[in-house]
Design an enzyme around this catalytic site. Sequence first.
Site, short mmCIF file in Angstrom:
data_model
loop_
_atom_site.label_atom_id
_atom_site.label_comp_id
_atom_site.label_asym_id
_atom_site.label_seq_id
_atom_site.Cartn_x
_atom_site.Cartn_y
_atom_site.Cartn_z
CB CYS A 196 1.80 0.21 -10.33
SG CYS A 196 0.17 0.86 -9.87
CB CYS A 220 -5.68 10.59 5.60
SG CYS A 220 -4.37 11.30 6.60
#
Length: 172
Positions: A88, A156
Amino acid sequence: MIDRRILLASATSLAAFSAFRWLGMGGGANAAERSGAEKFEIEKTPEEWKKQLSPAQYNVLREAGTERPFSSPLNKEKRKGTFTCAGCDLPLFSSDTKFESGTGWPSFYQALPNSILEKKDTTFMMVRTETLCRRCGGHLGHVFDDGPKPTGLRYCMNGLALSFKPADGSTT
């Protein structure tokens, strides 16, 4: 030569992993199922997401997949800029907070304000903290408490879940 015990242990582990996935304990649920009944600003059908994303991006963002370590070009990205959600385009991380964790995935010690949601993740019989894009609910990766100062966090992230926008306005 492979010892029979190692071969048997490997086969048993593979069978157990397959059983966990088959029973729904190993991840693979889509973003809406993982996030419960939560609504997001951007919601699309699986078909709409599949038209927008590559198959690999769909697997990561919408099915909580994980890319192979050291496979993302974003691991080597050193320019100033912003890492955004590949689903998005919401800004998620500043390049100023990126660091080399040695794990094989792009890592950051701080997310931008109001950019991510954190969810408890108990897949693969362990407890972790999953990170989702707060606008579209896309799976980004996980956050751990073994990062550098000043936060001590290590976000991560899957490179496939991210896009990079250079500060100089050039394209990537």
